[in-house]
Design a protein around this motif. Structure first.
Motif, PDB file in Angstrom:
ATOM      1  N   TYR A  55     -70.271  21.354 -18.811  1.00 16.75           N
ATOM      2  CA  TYR A  55     -71.212  22.443 -19.067  1.00 16.75           C
ATOM      3  C   TYR A  55     -71.660  22.377 -20.524  1.00 16.75           C
ATOM      4  O   TYR A  55     -70.842  22.346 -21.447  1.00 16.75           O
ATOM      5  N   ASN A  56     -72.981  22.330 -20.715  1.00 21.67           N
ATOM      6  CA  ASN A  56     -73.573  22.299 -22.053  1.00 21.67           C
ATOM      7  C   ASN A  56     -74.443  23.529 -22.263  1.00 21.67           C
ATOM      8  O   ASN A  56     -75.236  23.895 -21.392  1.00 21.67           O
ATOM      9  N   SER A  57     -74.308  24.137 -23.427  1.00 22.63           N
ATOM     10  CA  SER A  57     -75.128  25.285 -23.795  1.00 22.63           C
ATOM     11  C   SER A  57     -75.611  25.096 -25.228  1.00 22.63           C
ATOM     12  O   SER A  57     -74.823  24.751 -26.121  1.00 22.63           O
ATOM     13  N   LEU A  58     -76.912  25.313 -25.444  1.00 17.95           N
ATOM     14  CA  LEU A  58     -77.498  25.129 -26.772  1.00 17.95           C
ATOM     15  C   LEU A  58     -78.479  26.267 -27.044  1.00 17.95           C
ATOM     16  O   LEU A  58     -79.514  26.369 -26.401  1.00 17.95           O
ATOM     17  N   LEU A  59     -78.116  27.117 -27.996  1.00 16.14           N
ATOM     18  CA  LEU A  59     -78.923  28.264 -28.371  1.00 16.14           C
ATOM     19  C   LEU A  59     -79.634  27.966 -29.682  1.00 16.14           C
ATOM     20  O   LEU A  59     -79.013  27.517 -30.648  1.00 16.14           O
ATOM     21  N   GLY A  60     -80.964  28.222 -29.719  1.00 15.69           N
ATOM     22  CA  GLY A  60     -81.724  27.912 -30.924  1.00 15.69           C
ATOM     23  C   GLY A  60     -82.663  29.036 -31.330  1.00 15.69           C
ATOM     24  O   GLY A  60     -83.278  29.677 -30.479  1.00 15.69           O
ATOM     25  N   LEU A  61     -82.757  29.280 -32.643  1.00 11.62           N
ATOM     26  CA  LEU A  61     -83.692  30.237 -33.223  1.00 11.62           C
ATOM     27  C   LEU A  61     -84.668  29.460 -34.102  1.00 11.62           C
ATOM     28  O   LEU A  61     -84.274  28.844 -35.100  1.00 11.62           O
ATOM     29  N   LYS A  62     -85.942  29.476 -33.738  1.00 15.00           N
ATOM     30  CA  LYS A  62     -86.950  28.644 -34.387  1.00 15.00           C
ATOM     31  C   LYS A  62     -87.176  29.078 -35.831  1.00 15.00           C
ATOM     32  O   LYS A  62     -87.354  30.250 -36.126  1.00 15.00           O
ATOM     33  N   THR A  63     -87.178  28.093 -36.740  1.00 14.82           N
ATOM     34  CA  THR A  63     -87.433  28.350 -38.150  1.00 14.82           C
ATOM     35  C   THR A  63     -88.707  27.654 -38.636  1.00 14.82           C
ATOM     36  O   THR A  63     -89.276  28.047 -39.643  1.00 14.82           O
ATOM     37  N   SER A  64     -89.117  26.598 -37.937  1.00 15.19           N
ATOM     38  CA  SER A  64     -90.363  25.894 -38.238  1.00 15.19           C
ATOM     39  C   SER A  64     -90.850  25.248 -36.951  1.00 15.19           C
ATOM     40  O   SER A  64     -90.326  25.520 -35.879  1.00 15.19           O
ATOM     41  N   LYS A  65     -91.858  24.398 -37.050  1.00 14.22           N
ATOM     42  CA  LYS A  65     -92.479  23.842 -35.855  1.00 14.22           C
ATOM     43  C   LYS A  65     -91.481  23.106 -34.976  1.00 14.22           C
ATOM     44  O   LYS A  65     -91.495  23.240 -33.742  1.00 14.22           O
ATOM     45  N   LEU A  66     -90.595  22.307 -35.571  1.00 19.64           N
ATOM     46  CA  LEU A  66     -89.675  21.478 -34.794  1.00 19.64           C
ATOM     47  C   LEU A  66     -88.205  21.772 -35.057  1.00 19.64           C
ATOM     48  O   LEU A  66     -87.342  21.163 -34.419  1.00 19.64           O
ATOM     49  N   TRP A  67     -87.892  22.699 -35.961  1.00 14.79           N
ATOM     50  CA  TRP A  67     -86.507  22.935 -36.351  1.00 14.79           C
ATOM     51  C   TRP A  67     -86.027  24.323 -35.932  1.00 14.79           C
ATOM     52  O   TRP A  67     -86.774  25.300 -35.965  1.00 14.79           O
ATOM     53  N   PHE A  68     -84.734  24.377 -35.561  1.00 17.20           N
ATOM     54  CA  PHE A  68     -84.096  25.608 -35.117  1.00 17.20           C
ATOM     55  C   PHE A  68     -82.729  25.743 -35.787  1.00 17.20           C
ATOM     56  O   PHE A  68     -82.042  24.732 -36.032  1.00 17.20           O
ATOM     57  N   LEU A  69     -82.330  26.970 -36.066  1.00 15.60           N
ATOM     58  CA  LEU A  69     -80.917  27.255 -36.288  1.00 15.60           C
ATOM     59  C   LEU A  69     -80.257  27.257 -34.920  1.00 15.60           C
ATOM     60  O   LEU A  69     -80.794  27.826 -33.965  1.00 15.60           O
ATOM     61  N   SER A  70     -79.090  26.622 -34.786  1.00 20.77           N
ATOM     62  CA  SER A  70     -78.527  26.429 -33.453  1.00 20.77           C
ATOM     63  C   SER A  70     -77.050  26.771 -33.386  1.00 20.77           C
ATOM     64  O   SER A  70     -76.360  26.859 -34.407  1.00 20.77           O
ATOM     65  N   PHE A  71     -76.604  26.969 -32.149  1.00 24.90           N
ATOM     66  CA  PHE A  71     -75.172  27.090 -31.852  1.00 24.90           C
ATOM     67  C   PHE A  71     -74.958  26.424 -30.501  1.00 24.90           C
ATOM     68  O   PHE A  71     -75.606  26.774 -29.518  1.00 24.90           O
ATOM     69  N   PHE A  72     -74.059  25.445 -30.462  1.00 22.45           N
ATOM     70  CA  PHE A  72     -73.844  24.712 -29.219  1.00 22.45           C
ATOM     71  C   PHE A  72     -72.428  24.909 -28.700  1.00 22.45           C
ATOM     72  O   PHE A  72     -71.498  25.220 -29.448  1.00 22.45           O
ATOM     73  N   SER A  73     -72.260  24.709 -27.394  1.00 27.34           N
ATOM     74  CA  SER A  73     -70.950  24.748 -26.756  1.00 27.34           C
ATOM     75  C   SER A  73     -70.931  23.692 -25.665  1.00 27.34           C
ATOM     76  O   SER A  73     -71.897  23.543 -24.915  1.00 27.34           O
ATOM     77  N   ASN A  74     -69.845  22.941 -25.595  1.00 28.46           N
ATOM     78  CA  ASN A  74     -69.701  21.894 -24.591  1.00 28.46           C
ATOM     79  C   ASN A  74     -68.288  21.937 -24.018  1.00 28.46           C
ATOM     80  O   ASN A  74     -67.307  21.979 -24.769  1.00 28.46           O
ATOM     81  N   PHE A  75     -68.197  21.942 -22.697  1.00 32.05           N
ATOM     82  CA  PHE A  75     -66.894  21.908 -22.029  1.00 32.05           C
ATOM     83  C   PHE A  75     -66.926  20.828 -20.957  1.00 32.05           C
ATOM     84  O   PHE A  75     -67.893  20.733 -20.188  1.00 32.05           O
ATOM     85  N   LYS A  76     -65.882  20.004 -20.899  1.00 27.93           N
ATOM     86  CA  LYS A  76     -65.831  18.965 -19.871  1.00 27.93           C
ATOM     87  C   LYS A  76     -64.396  18.666 -19.455  1.00 27.93           C
ATOM     88  O   LYS A  76     -63.462  18.729 -20.263  1.00 27.93           O
ATOM     89  N   THR A  77     -64.256  18.365 -18.167  1.00 27.10           N
ATOM     90  CA  THR A  77     -62.969  17.993 -17.597  1.00 27.10           C
ATOM     91  C   THR A  77     -63.226  17.235 -16.308  1.00 27.10           C
ATOM     92  O   THR A  77     -64.346  16.790 -16.049  1.00 27.10           O
TER      93      THR A  77
END
Length: 316
Positions: free
Chosen positions: A135-157
């Protein structure tokens, strides 16, 4: 409403003025008391308001959801073959679910991958060829045209027990939730579109979980069931059509642990090439390479090739 009000007001003013000149104009044209004895304003009113009603555009969707099922099949058969060979039948099932949210400056991309595969080799029996939950989750808040402040989470088994068949008797090397990896952290996201993105997370926390049976392996100290690490994580995803009906997908994750041998960089790279035959059939080639000295001192490599049956069961 503003447009409608202006139309009605114009019609009213024009009707008042036209009443003074209507009799002369209608009489001179010989149309007095005829069905055409109607002001031009009334015509405009009907034309604009009734013939061309105001239509509100639907707002853009906040959520997009896609669910896809793929069954990959390959088989080989031998009969009186001088060079030798074992009859083999293999099948892999993959369930992929994407649910993504977009609103103003916010992007939230989520992806679930669930896969399981078995093969039957004549004389050796049934063996596992694929076993994955991620499971992958990627949250982004746009700061410019192509860039975001982000927070990611990844879980695998994985779901079931895995074995090393090179040893006799076979030795268990993994099981459900052993190992399991959970990584998360803040960072910066470069995103050109949904098919091209790179996330950089320089302060990534990662937990490794194992059962008592595998304590002392996968970077977990003997007698413990979890290990914590803090490091640098870079993940990237690129998808492109390299020629008509041929799609290439690249997925890479790189991790360096600041707390334990930072020079030993973990690399997880997947390359998927899909050749479309029609809406539901494709030829799929998957290459997967892992470098992780906590799991194995050698480079891990897996290749899967076969005929794929694809079905999209959910799309909004």
């Amino acid at each position: 409403m503003k447009k409608l009000f202006l139309i009605l007001f114009s019609c009213f003013c024009f009707s008042v003025v036209s009443q003074e000149t209507k009799k002369d104009s209608v009489s001179s044209a010989g149309l007095e008391n005829s069905p055409l004895d109607t002001s031009f304003a009334f015509y405009i009113f009907n034309k604009r308001v009734f013939a061309e009603p105001l239509v509100k555009k639907n707002p853009p969707k906040k959520w997009t959801v896609t669910g896809k099922y793929t069954f990959l099949f390959n088989q080989s058969s031998f009969s009186n073959w001088a060079a030798g060979g074992n009859n083999t039948v293999a099948g892999n099932m993959t369930l992929g679910y994407d649910f993504n949210y977009k609103r103003k400056k916010w992007n939230w991309d989520n992806k679930i991958i669930s896969a399981y595969g078995l093969s039957y080799i004549d004389g050796q029996g049934v063996r596992k060829t694929e076993d994955q939950f991620e499971y992958n989750s990627l949250l982004g808040l746009k700061t410019s045209k192509l860039w975001f402040l982000s927070f990611f989470s990844n879980f695998k088994t994985q779901y079931t027990k895995g074995y090393d068949y090179k040893q006799e008797p076979k030795v268990a090397v993994s099981d459900f939730f052993s190992p399991a990896y959970w990584s998360f952290g803040p960072g910066m996201l470069w995103k050109r579109n949904d098919d091209a993105r790179i996330n950089i997370a320089p302060a990534t926390a990662r937990y490794t979980f194992v059962s008592d049976q595998f304590s002392g392996k996968y970077g977990v100290d003997e007698g413990k069931n979890t290990n914590f690490s803090l490091g640098f994580n870079l993940s990237a995803y690129f998808k492109s059509e390299i020629m008509e009906d041929v799609t290439m997908e690249s997925i890479v994750a790189i991790y360096s642990d600041y707390l334990n041998k930072p020079q030993n960089i973990d690399i997880d790279y997947q390359l998927n090439i899909i050749v479309k035959i029609n809406k539901n059939l494709s030829t799929n080639l998957s290459l997967h390479t892992i470098i992780d000295d906590d799991a194995s001192s050698r480079v891990q490599f897996k290749e899967v090739f076969g005929l794929g049956l694809n079905y999209i069961f959910h799309k909004t």
